[in-house]
Design a protein around this motif. Structure first.
Motif, PDB file in Angstrom:
ATOM      1  N   GLN A 148      47.916  44.112  17.873  1.00 24.63           N
ATOM      2  CA  GLN A 148      46.916  43.115  18.257  1.00 24.63           C
ATOM      3  C   GLN A 148      45.499  43.662  18.142  1.00 24.63           C
ATOM      4  OE1 GLN A 148      47.721  41.170  21.986  1.00 24.63           O
ATOM      5  NE2 GLN A 148      45.631  40.524  22.265  1.00 24.63           N
ATOM      6  N   ASP A 149      45.283  44.924  18.561  1.00 30.57           N
ATOM      7  CA  ASP A 149      43.936  45.498  18.486  1.00 30.57           C
ATOM      8  C   ASP A 149      43.794  46.431  17.282  1.00 30.57           C
ATOM      9  OD1 ASP A 149      45.629  47.382  19.437  1.00 30.57           O
ATOM     10  OD2 ASP A 149      44.547  47.805  21.290  1.00 30.57           O
ATOM     11  N   TYR A 150      44.737  46.318  16.332  1.00 28.08           N
ATOM     12  CA  TYR A 150      44.703  46.974  15.021  1.00 28.08           C
ATOM     13  C   TYR A 150      44.946  48.483  15.077  1.00 28.08           C
ATOM     14  CZ  TYR A 150      42.377  42.493  14.390  1.00 28.08           C
ATOM     15  OH  TYR A 150      42.052  41.181  14.443  1.00 28.08           O
ATOM     16  N   GLN A 152      41.154  43.562  10.597  1.00 25.83           N
ATOM     17  CA  GLN A 152      42.506  43.009  10.570  1.00 25.83           C
ATOM     18  C   GLN A 152      43.136  43.207   9.197  1.00 25.83           C
ATOM     19  OE1 GLN A 152      44.010  40.355   8.961  1.00 25.83           O
ATOM     20  NE2 GLN A 152      45.774  39.961  10.250  1.00 25.83           N
ATOM     21  N   ALA A 178      42.371  38.715  18.333  1.00 24.19           N
ATOM     22  CA  ALA A 178      41.086  39.360  18.617  1.00 24.19           C
ATOM     23  C   ALA A 178      39.918  38.744  17.840  1.00 24.19           C
ATOM     24  CB  ALA A 178      41.182  40.856  18.313  1.00 24.19           C
ATOM     25  N   GLY A 207      35.662  41.957  12.646  1.00 22.28           N
ATOM     26  CA  GLY A 207      37.022  41.768  13.143  1.00 22.28           C
ATOM     27  C   GLY A 207      37.977  41.368  12.043  1.00 22.28           C
TER      28      GLY A 207
END
Length: 352
Positions: free
Chosen positions: A85-87, A143, A166, A139
């Motif tokens: 989710q937060d890479y 991703q 995100a 962002g």
């Protein structure tokens, strides 16, 4: 003796016990399939993803990928790519070296890994950012770097954990479209965890809905949207959903009143209709052709896109979507007495 090739794709029965929580989920998918895991918070989606990745050991069950048993294979040895989710990009490495990290871990030489990474970044439209570190990326760019890093190892299973969560709304729209194109080209199995119904409907071929650690419904997105079988799913796809017993064109709801429908059914049944199908009146209507009419009270109002979602209680608890102008003309506020009408042609009944 005839030998049969090992079946390709994912064949998993994930049983994970953690304290009082028990996950018991079966997942199967063929190469090229994109499966979305949906469910409320605490349903077990992330636990299932961690089990597939090898980060949560199985208590029981099985995990086979392309016919190979992975249940006891350590995470780093599994042909699995993960987009978190937060890479989780390495802040000290460039985009190129972040993507090259995966192939290096799988034994590729530095030159080969960087060549492969450069090719993936070009496919992602990020050729000009090979030397950029994560803090210089937007962002959406971060991703795509994370996705390129996961794909650069040629995984047979791609796991995506809330990959768009995100992002801001505008970036999300663009990246969702790009992600759909990349997943369409992916020749192995992809499993997506998301709480966003739009992400699931757009990206996945099949939805698996998990509640309390178990699968409550699975199928094509359109089928689930049309035939929700739990309150959570109905809310997810934006429908009023009730369970009752059908007798011809009438469903007597467990909640009390009857609903007239166009379907002719007998026995346990669900009946659903969208909030936009509900018409509200301050006084009992005399000229309405609606077969379904209930006396209700406004329990709350909130913005819902470009409309106002009106929550109602009374003869039947339901939601209605009205324009702001309609709400103002009706003078609605919490506690307002209203009549709610729905035409039989706007309901949909199906066997429970």
């Amino acid at each position: 003796m005839t030998t049969h090739p090992a079946p390709e794709g994912l064949d998993a029965h994930l049983v994970v016990e953690r304290g009082s929580f028990r996950l018991d989920v079966t997942l199967t998918a063929a190469p090229g399939d994109v499966v979305a895991l949906l469910g409320p918070n605490g349903a077990g989606k992330t636990t299932a993803l961690r089990a597939l990745a090898g980060l949560a050991p199985l208590t029981d069950g099985r995990l086979r990928l392309d016919g190979t048993d992975l249940a006891r294979t350590p995470p780093e040895s599994r042909p699995v790519g993960v987009v978190f989710q937060d890479y989780l990009l390495f802040p000290h490495l460039t985009a190129l070296d972040n993507v090259a990290f995966g192939p290096r871990c799988r034994g590729a030489g530095r030159s080969e890994a960087r060549t492969r990474a450069a090719a993936w970044l070009e496919r992602m439209g990020l050729a000009e950012y090979t030397g950029a570190k994560p803090k210089r990326l937007s962002g959406g760019q971060a991703q795509r770097v994370a996705l390129a890093r996961a794909l650069a190892t040629d995984p047979r299973l791609l796991l995506l954990d809330e990959p768009l969560a995100a992002l801001d709304a505008r970036t999300r729209l663009e990246v969702r479209a790009q992600l759909r194109r990349h997943l369409a080209d992916f020749e192995a199995v992809a499993v997506l965890v998301t709480h966003d119904p739009l992400d699931a409907m757009v990206l996945a071929d099949r939805l698996v809905v998990v509640e309390h650690g178990r699968v409550v419904q699975e199928g094509a997105p359109a089928d689930i949207a049309r035939h929700p079988r739990t309150e959570y799913i109905a809310q997810l796809v934006g429908l009023n959903l009730y369970r009752g017993r059908a007798d011809g064109h009438t469903v007597r709801l467990d909640a009390g009143p009857e609903v007239s429908t166009t379907e002719n059914l007998s026995g346990p049944a669900f009946v659903a209709f969208p909030p936009g199908a509900v018409t509200l009146y301050r006084d009992r209507p005399t000229g309405s052709s609606a077969r379904n009419l209930w006396r209700c009270e406004v329990a709350g109002l909130e913005s819902h896109g470009d409309q106002i979602r009106v929550e109602l209680t009374g003869d039947l608890s339901l939601a209605a979507d009205l324009t702001a102008v309609a709400v103002a003309e009706l003078g609605l506020h919490p506690g307002s007495a209203v009549w709610a009408a729905v035409k039989a042609t706007q309901t949909h009944a199906y066997p429970a």
